[in-house]
Structure formats: structure tokens, C-alpha cells
Design a protein around this motif. Structure first.
Motif, PDB file in Angstrom:
ATOM      1  N   ASN A   1     -28.470 -44.715  39.025  1.00  0.00           N
ATOM      2  CA  ASN A   1     -28.921 -44.235  40.328  1.00  0.00           C
ATOM      3  C   ASN A   1     -30.418 -43.910  40.334  1.00  0.00           C
ATOM      4  O   ASN A   1     -31.140 -44.254  41.280  1.00  0.00           O
ATOM      5  CB  ASN A   1     -28.129 -42.995  40.741  1.00  0.00           C
ATOM      6  CG  ASN A   1     -26.668 -43.310  40.987  1.00  0.00           C
ATOM      7  OD1 ASN A   1     -26.332 -44.370  41.493  1.00  0.00           O
ATOM      8  ND2 ASN A   1     -25.778 -42.399  40.622  1.00  0.00           N
ATOM      9  N   ALA A   2     -30.883 -43.257  39.288  1.00  0.00           N
ATOM     10  CA  ALA A   2     -32.283 -42.810  39.244  1.00  0.00           C
ATOM     11  C   ALA A   2     -33.251 -43.965  39.419  1.00  0.00           C
ATOM     12  O   ALA A   2     -34.251 -43.859  40.143  1.00  0.00           O
ATOM     13  CB  ALA A   2     -32.557 -42.094  37.924  1.00  0.00           C
ATOM     14  N   PHE A   3     -32.940 -45.105  38.772  1.00  0.00           N
ATOM     15  CA  PHE A   3     -33.876 -46.222  38.796  1.00  0.00           C
ATOM     16  C   PHE A   3     -33.726 -47.086  40.038  1.00  0.00           C
ATOM     17  O   PHE A   3     -34.388 -48.121  40.169  1.00  0.00           O
ATOM     18  CB  PHE A   3     -33.718 -47.058  37.524  1.00  0.00           C
ATOM     19  CG  PHE A   3     -34.019 -46.299  36.250  1.00  0.00           C
ATOM     20  CD1 PHE A   3     -34.715 -45.094  36.285  1.00  0.00           C
ATOM     21  CD2 PHE A   3     -33.595 -46.770  35.022  1.00  0.00           C
ATOM     22  CE1 PHE A   3     -34.985 -44.384  35.127  1.00  0.00           C
ATOM     23  CE2 PHE A   3     -33.867 -46.075  33.846  1.00  0.00           C
ATOM     24  CZ  PHE A   3     -34.563 -44.877  33.904  1.00  0.00           C
TER      25      PHE A   3
ATOM     26  N   ASP B   1     -37.321 -37.513  31.188  1.00  0.00           N
ATOM     27  CA  ASP B   1     -37.646 -37.996  32.524  1.00  0.00           C
ATOM     28  C   ASP B   1     -39.138 -37.982  32.766  1.00  0.00           C
ATOM     29  O   ASP B   1     -39.631 -38.594  33.711  1.00  0.00           O
ATOM     30  CB  ASP B   1     -36.977 -37.113  33.584  1.00  0.00           C
ATOM     31  CG  ASP B   1     -35.472 -37.245  33.531  1.00  0.00           C
ATOM     32  OD1 ASP B   1     -34.973 -38.341  33.753  1.00  0.00           O
ATOM     33  OD2 ASP B   1     -34.802 -36.240  33.247  1.00  0.00           O
ATOM     34  N   SER B   2     -39.864 -37.253  31.939  1.00  0.00           N
ATOM     35  CA  SER B   2     -41.307 -37.124  32.105  1.00  0.00           C
ATOM     36  C   SER B   2     -41.916 -36.881  30.730  1.00  0.00           C
ATOM     37  O   SER B   2     -41.202 -36.542  29.779  1.00  0.00           O
ATOM     38  CB  SER B   2     -41.636 -35.962  33.058  1.00  0.00           C
ATOM     39  OG  SER B   2     -41.154 -34.733  32.530  1.00  0.00           O
ATOM     40  N   PRO B   3     -43.241 -37.056  30.579  1.00  0.00           N
ATOM     41  CA  PRO B   3     -43.877 -36.896  29.268  1.00  0.00           C
ATOM     42  C   PRO B   3     -44.040 -35.436  28.864  1.00  0.00           C
ATOM     43  O   PRO B   3     -45.147 -34.927  28.735  1.00  0.00           O
ATOM     44  CB  PRO B   3     -45.231 -37.584  29.469  1.00  0.00           C
ATOM     45  CG  PRO B   3     -45.521 -37.398  30.922  1.00  0.00           C
ATOM     46  CD  PRO B   3     -44.188 -37.515  31.606  1.00  0.00           C
ATOM     47  N   GLU B   4     -42.926 -34.767  28.656  1.00  0.00           N
ATOM     48  CA  GLU B   4     -42.934 -33.324  28.425  1.00  0.00           C
ATOM     49  C   GLU B   4     -41.754 -32.974  27.527  1.00  0.00           C
ATOM     50  O   GLU B   4     -40.618 -33.364  27.786  1.00  0.00           O
ATOM     51  CB  GLU B   4     -42.839 -32.618  29.779  1.00  0.00           C
ATOM     52  CG  GLU B   4     -42.431 -31.181  29.771  1.00  0.00           C
ATOM     53  CD  GLU B   4     -43.382 -30.272  29.018  1.00  0.00           C
ATOM     54  OE1 GLU B   4     -42.905 -29.552  28.123  1.00  0.00           O
ATOM     55  OE2 GLU B   4     -44.581 -30.285  29.336  1.00  0.00           O
ATOM     56  N   ALA B   5     -42.025 -32.241  26.445  1.00  0.00           N
ATOM     57  CA  ALA B   5     -40.989 -31.893  25.475  1.00  0.00           C
ATOM     58  C   ALA B   5     -39.812 -31.178  26.124  1.00  0.00           C
ATOM     59  O   ALA B   5     -38.647 -31.408  25.776  1.00  0.00           O
ATOM     60  CB  ALA B   5     -41.586 -31.020  24.364  1.00  0.00           C
ATOM     61  N   ASN B   6     -40.106 -30.307  27.075  1.00  0.00           N
ATOM     62  CA  ASN B   6     -39.050 -29.537  27.724  1.00  0.00           C
ATOM     63  C   ASN B   6     -38.050 -30.434  28.457  1.00  0.00           C
ATOM     64  O   ASN B   6     -36.901 -30.055  28.675  1.00  0.00           O
ATOM     65  CB  ASN B   6     -39.670 -28.547  28.706  1.00  0.00           C
ATOM     66  CG  ASN B   6     -38.650 -27.606  29.315  1.00  0.00           C
ATOM     67  OD1 ASN B   6     -38.117 -26.733  28.631  1.00  0.00           O
ATOM     68  ND2 ASN B   6     -38.369 -27.783  30.600  1.00  0.00           N
ATOM     69  N   SER B   7     -38.490 -31.630  28.824  1.00  0.00           N
ATOM     70  CA  SER B   7     -37.627 -32.537  29.563  1.00  0.00           C
ATOM     71  C   SER B   7     -36.350 -32.858  28.798  1.00  0.00           C
ATOM     72  O   SER B   7     -35.274 -32.966  29.389  1.00  0.00           O
ATOM     73  CB  SER B   7     -38.387 -33.834  29.882  1.00  0.00           C
ATOM     74  OG  SER B   7     -37.614 -34.700  30.674  1.00  0.00           O
TER      75      SER B   7
ATOM     76  N   ALA C   1     -46.984 -38.902  39.615  1.00  0.00           N
ATOM     77  CA  ALA C   1     -46.093 -39.768  38.853  1.00  0.00           C
ATOM     78  C   ALA C   1     -46.672 -39.925  37.454  1.00  0.00           C
ATOM     79  O   ALA C   1     -47.743 -39.408  37.143  1.00  0.00           O
ATOM     80  CB  ALA C   1     -45.962 -41.126  39.547  1.00  0.00           C
ATOM     81  N   PHE C   2     -45.949 -40.639  36.582  1.00  0.00           N
ATOM     82  CA  PHE C   2     -46.497 -40.989  35.280  1.00  0.00           C
ATOM     83  C   PHE C   2     -46.661 -42.502  35.229  1.00  0.00           C
ATOM     84  O   PHE C   2     -45.874 -43.245  35.794  1.00  0.00           O
ATOM     85  CB  PHE C   2     -45.614 -40.490  34.125  1.00  0.00           C
ATOM     86  CG  PHE C   2     -44.170 -40.853  34.233  1.00  0.00           C
ATOM     87  CD1 PHE C   2     -43.708 -42.094  33.802  1.00  0.00           C
ATOM     88  CD2 PHE C   2     -43.252 -39.954  34.753  1.00  0.00           C
ATOM     89  CE1 PHE C   2     -42.372 -42.428  33.898  1.00  0.00           C
ATOM     90  CE2 PHE C   2     -41.904 -40.281  34.867  1.00  0.00           C
ATOM     91  CZ  PHE C   2     -41.468 -41.528  34.431  1.00  0.00           C
TER      92      PHE C   2
ATOM     93  N   PHE D   1     -38.132 -38.557  39.471  1.00  0.00           N
ATOM     94  CA  PHE D   1     -37.607 -39.193  40.686  1.00  0.00           C
ATOM     95  C   PHE D   1     -36.966 -38.172  41.619  1.00  0.00           C
ATOM     96  O   PHE D   1     -36.936 -38.357  42.835  1.00  0.00           O
ATOM     97  CB  PHE D   1     -36.584 -40.270  40.310  1.00  0.00           C
ATOM     98  CG  PHE D   1     -35.255 -39.712  39.855  1.00  0.00           C
ATOM     99  CD1 PHE D   1     -34.231 -39.498  40.767  1.00  0.00           C
ATOM    100  CD2 PHE D   1     -35.030 -39.379  38.528  1.00  0.00           C
ATOM    101  CE1 PHE D   1     -33.010 -38.969  40.371  1.00  0.00           C
ATOM    102  CE2 PHE D   1     -33.818 -38.852  38.113  1.00  0.00           C
ATOM    103  CZ  PHE D   1     -32.798 -38.647  39.041  1.00  0.00           C
ATOM    104  N   SER D   2     -36.459 -37.082  41.053  1.00  0.00           N
ATOM    105  CA  SER D   2     -35.763 -36.067  41.842  1.00  0.00           C
ATOM    106  C   SER D   2     -36.708 -35.275  42.737  1.00  0.00           C
ATOM    107  O   SER D   2     -36.250 -34.515  43.597  1.00  0.00           O
ATOM    108  CB  SER D   2     -35.021 -35.100  40.913  1.00  0.00           C
ATOM    109  OG  SER D   2     -35.919 -34.491  40.002  1.00  0.00           O
TER     110      SER D   2
END
Length: 533
Positions: free
Chosen positions: A79-81, A434-440, A92-93, A186-187
Motif C-alpha cells: 500500500n505504501a508504495f 521509512d526514512s533516513p533516521e535510526a529511530n525509524s 521527502a528523501f 508517505f504517511s
């Protein structure tokens, strides 16, 4: 989290190219920290330097159908893509993992990390021709805050206000370092205020966004046909007239259809088929590193896998280097820690992992409540030959220390339903940022109070949770790195999941395709795609 599912769930011309992924984390102080996408200024040229080739239908083979366009209630890549082709975020990235302005032409983060100001691009329109305003952004973010959903906004938002028609201001109660990166998900796409005057249900059946494509025809159990958004903000794009997501559930069938020219590209290219397609005269492989970690997950509510010694024993029994070499054909790196090397603060080369040692594995199992071994099941999704082989390797490794594993293969939709309900003992899946972030990844896989309850493992460790929250509030730098290093070491010691390898994201494509952009989360950008005539 993570869209965190390659099984559920890059700019270059088509060719056997590899890209070293450079990830730059956006700063949390100062003025403008973003940049405009290079393609926004003017239409790009074709491969031969002339005008871009326009028209045609691009058909993309995918292993799972799109069953929802509700950006705030979805998480899996099927769904996301598709959602990200219709809705776009403020930032965005890009294919290098850098945060760039997207619908915003600029953004500013206050020095105290509490105020985020976004200025929208001029002339932005939704696909139905109506103007995009800051109030649309307010409605979108407030709806996300209200719904929550699997990728809920974790920052403590005090207010979301339209300062004027083009300016959005978001105020936080306390600093939340991952916020700007998470807004690229995307959310956090922008939708019309009040759903454009229709009901929520009606809107989600026929969504309206700013993305390069518009939903023309949609079968929730089959294919999706998108048409070109004639009001797209990037002048002249997309170049193709239509984009079709074609459901192909079996990876062998997908390969055959690509070779036959029945599809222009395929998602989730099996690693064992990559070299074959690279060598073909009519096919090629695109790759862009990865934000993915292939893993063996344990349900810690299960009587066997609630025992840390059992989990440690299996981690010691599996030869990750051998497994990676046997399955990935040089398109992956063995994983020692949870975070992929392309994500900041990964510790793959420094962590003390439970490396392959059968004698140590037997000694660890002897410390458990099941020193003589036991029988259990491993859940996998059908249609993925690499996962099937992976399961067999793990099955043999477990047998060497007295654990008998029955491999349980089910259809993909059933697979998802099962682990959503904790109806598994162990499973094979992948975790994806989902993003360039460790917490993701870390939040999705370690927070017992989060949407997924530590990726449906229900793993709970008070020290891990404390470190997770500290990392979210700590500015980027050495201190944040130390927090995440401690967190990853605890995970390596207690193994609620065993990281196996970091696979490259591979997309098979026809040589007649130019301009396909592969993103490090596994999604594609199609607005620059040109089909050779």
C-alpha cells in the motif's frame, strides 16, 4: 518504524549499476535545512540528450495487491508504495537518503528544536486542479494526529497552524530529533482540507493528491491503473501516460514476464535471479543499497521463545555469513546489528554479536528451561523462493542443537494476518526504515507500547525503552550515537529477533526503460521514466 516490510512491503538510467548510499541527517537548528529536488526546475533530457520521450504505459509487477489508499492507517509496502504516487509530503528523501524540500520550497527549524516553519511552493495544485494551501497541510497533519495509525506522529505536537495561505507552522512541546525525517514518510502526505468536500470513504476510494499519478482503475484484490496527473507541479512530468501495478504473486512468474516483455519492471527481485537479469540483453538490474534488515523474529509470548537462552542459542547456531553467502549472491552483507549500514548510528562493525559457534549454542540451550530441546514452527510467506531456502538453513541449524522446526508456509495475506494476531512462534520477515533516521527502525522494533508492540514480538525491556526515548530527544551527535550503541548491544545480547543480512534493494527492469529512480526504502519514482520507442 518502518514500512518495515519488504515481504509485505536510486537516480540512474537502467543498467547494472550500484550506488553507494550516502545518508545525511537533516540538522535540527538554524535556517533552511532542505534543498529542492533537482528535477523540479525543468524537464530532464532523454538519454541521448534530446527532448524526453513521452507517452506510453509502464507496467510494474508487484507481489501483493494494493488494498487501501488510507495513508494514515497503512504500513505495508504493497500500500505504501502506491500511496506515495498519489500523495506527497512537505519534505521527502532523495535517492541518496538526503532530506529535501518537496511540496515546501523551504523549511526552517528553530534553534530550540520546537518550531518548524514550512513555505509551500508557488502554483501547487491537487490533481483536480484546486490550489494547495497551508490549510490543507493543517488538515492533513491534524488528521494524522487524530488517527494515529501504525506510523503515528510521535512528536508531542502543541499546534499546527496556517500562518498564511502558503506558510505552515508546527510547534512541539519538547524537541523530537527524528521529526523532520519522519515528515518525509508517505504517511505525512498532503490531502485536501475536509477531503475536498466529500466523505472520507468516498475520498479514499478515489483519492486526490499532488502526486505525479491519479488512480484511474483499482481492484483491491488485483491491479491498479494510474494515469498522469496533468496538474503535477514538476513541469512536463510524468513523461509516461499511464502506470499499471500488475499483481504477480510468484517471483518466478515475475521473472518470466519481465523476460517476455509483459512487464517493464518487477519489484522485490529475488537475489538469486539478479545476475541472470544483469547478463540479459533485454533486461537489467537497478540497485541502491538498502534500509532493510532481513530477520528471524520470535514471539516472546511463546513458551519457548520467552526464554532468552533459547533465543541466544539459536543466534549462536546460525552461521549468518554462510547463510548470506548461500542466498544473496553478493547482493547483501551479513548483519550483526539491527540497523542497516546506510542508516546513521548503525553498529554493525563494532557490536559484540553472538557469532556462529555450535558448542556455545548447545551450552546456551542447556541454561534454558528446555535443555533437551523442543519442537516448534517457523512461519513464512509463500511465493518467495529465497525465504524458503532461508527457512531450511535455519531449520538445519536449529536441528544441530536439538530444536526441531516445522516450516509453515502460508499465502502472503494470511501470513500478515497471523503475525498481526501474534499467531506464530517464529517468523521470517524484514525490517525496513521509512526514512533516513535510526529511530525509524528502532522505535518500531523496540517500543512495547507502540503500534506493533516491538514488531509483533512483544519484546519488553525497560532499559531499551528508556534508551529509545532518550535517543528521540537527544540532538544528533556523539551523545545520540552512544545511546543507540547501548540500545543495539542489548538487542544483540537478548535477540528478540536475529538480524541475518542487509539485502540490496534490487529492481529488475527492461533495457527499454530510462529514468527509473529507486529509493533506498524500496519504493520507486516514476515521474522521470521514459520508454524507448
Amino acid at each position: 518504524m518502518s514500512t518495515l516490510f519488504s515481504s509485505l512491503r536510486k537516480s540512474f538510467l537502467v543498467g547494472p549499476l550500484a550506488l553507494v548510499l550516502l545518508v545525511i541527517v537533516a540538522g535540527c537548528s538554524g535556517s533552511n535545512t532542505g534543498s529542492s529536488p533537482n528535477s523540479a526546475a525543468s524537464p530532464s533530457q532523454s538519454a541521448d540528450g534530446g527532448k524526453p520521450a513521452t507517452g506510453g504505459t509502464f507496467t510494474y509487477g508487484r507481489p501483493a495487491a494494493v488494498n487501501s489508499f488510507d495513508l494514515h492507517n497503512q504500513i505495508t509496502s504493497n500500500n505504501a508504495f502506491a500511496i506515495d504516487k498519489v500523495f506527497e509530503p512537505l519534505v521527502a528523501f532523495d535517492n541518496k537518503g538526503e532530506i529535501v524540500d518537496w511540496l515546501s520550497k523551504s523549511h526552517n527549524i528553530s534553534k530550540d528544536g520546537l518550531t518548524y516553519t514550512f513555505v509551500l511552493r508557488d502554483g501547487l495544485k491537487f490533481s483536480n486542479g484546486t490550489e494547495v494551501t497551508a490549510q490543507d497541510a493543517v488538515f492533513s497533519i491534524e488528521r494524522h494526529l487524530k488517527v494515529g495509525g501504525p506510523l503515528a506522529i510521535a512528536a508531542q505536537v502543541v499546534s499546527v497552524k496556517a500562518q498564511d495561505a502558503k506558510t505552515l507552522v508546527i510547534t512541539l512541546k519538547e524537541p523530537y530529533t527524528p521529526f523532520i525525517s519522519e515528515l518525509s514518510n508517505f504517511s505525512n502526505g498532503i490531502i485536501p482540507n475536509n477531503f475536498g468536500g466529500v466523505s472520507e470513504e468516498e475520498f479514499l476510494k478515489k483519492p486526490i493528491g499532488t502526486g505525479p499519478f491519479v488512480v484511474e482503475k483499482w481492484d483491491p484484490a488485483g491491479d491498479v491503473t494510474f494515469t498522469k496527473n496533468t496538474n503535477y507541479w514538476q513541469e512536463g512530468k510524468p513523461y509516461i501516460d499511464k502506470l499499471v501495478y500488475k499483481l504477480i504473486e510468484d517471483d518466478s512468474q515475475a521473472i518470466n514476464q519481465l523476460k517476455a516483455g509483459e512487464v517493464d519492471a518487477i519489484e522485490s527481485l529475488a537475489l538469486q535471479n539478479a545476475n541472470e537479469l544483469k547478463a540479459g540483453t533485454a533486461t537489467a538490474v537497478l540497485t541502491n543499497g538498502s534500509w532493510v534488515t532481513e530477520q528471524l523474529f520470535f514471539n516472546t509470548l511463546d513458551q519457548h521463545f520467552s526464554d532468552v537462552h533459547v533465543r541466544r542459542a539459536l543466534a549462536l547456531a546460525i552461521d549468518r555469513n554462510g547463510l548470506t553467502q548461500a542466498l544473496t549472491f553478493g547482493f547483501a552483507k551479513p548483519a550483526n546489528s539491527l540497523l542497516p549500514p546506510a542508516i546513521p548510528y548503525n553498529t554493525n562493525d563494532t557490536i559484540k554479536a553472538l557469532n556462529y559457534d555450535v558448542n556455545e549454542a548447545k551450552a546456551e540451550l542447556a541454561k534454558s528451561k528446555f535443555p533437551s530441546g523442543f519442537s516448534t514452527k517457523l512461519l513464512i510467506a509463500s511465493g518467495n523462493s529465497a525465504r524458503a531456502q532461508e527457512a531450511q538453513i535455519i531449520q538445519n541449524a536449529a536441528k544441530s542443537i536439538g530444536i526441531n522446526i516445522e516450516i509453515e508456509t502460508v499465502e502472503l495475506a494470511t501470513f500478515r494476518e497471523r503475525f498481526f494476531k501474534y499467531d506464530f512462534a517464529a517468523m521470517l520477515n524484514s525490517g525496513q526504515a521509512d526514512s533516513p533516521e535510526a529511530n525509524s527502525i528502532l522505535a518500531f522494533q523496540t517500543d512495547p507500547n507502540g503500534f506493533s508492540k516491538s514488531y509483533w514480538t512483544h519484546y519488553t525491556n525497560e532499559e531499551v525503552t528508556k534508551l529509545l526515548y532518550e535517543g528521540q530527544k537527544t540532538p544528533d551527535g556523539e551523545s545520540r550515537g552512544e545511546i543507540y550503541a547501548k540500545l543495539q548491544q542489548i538487542l544483540a545480547d537478548e535477540v528478540p529477533y536475529i538480524p541475518l543480512y542487509f539485502p540490496d534493494i534490487l529492481v529488475g527492469a527492461r533495457s527499454s526503460v530510462n529514468g527509473l529512480v529507486v529509493l533506498p526504502n524500496g519504493s520507486l519514482r516514476f515521474e522521470d521514466v521514459q520508454l524507448k520507442k
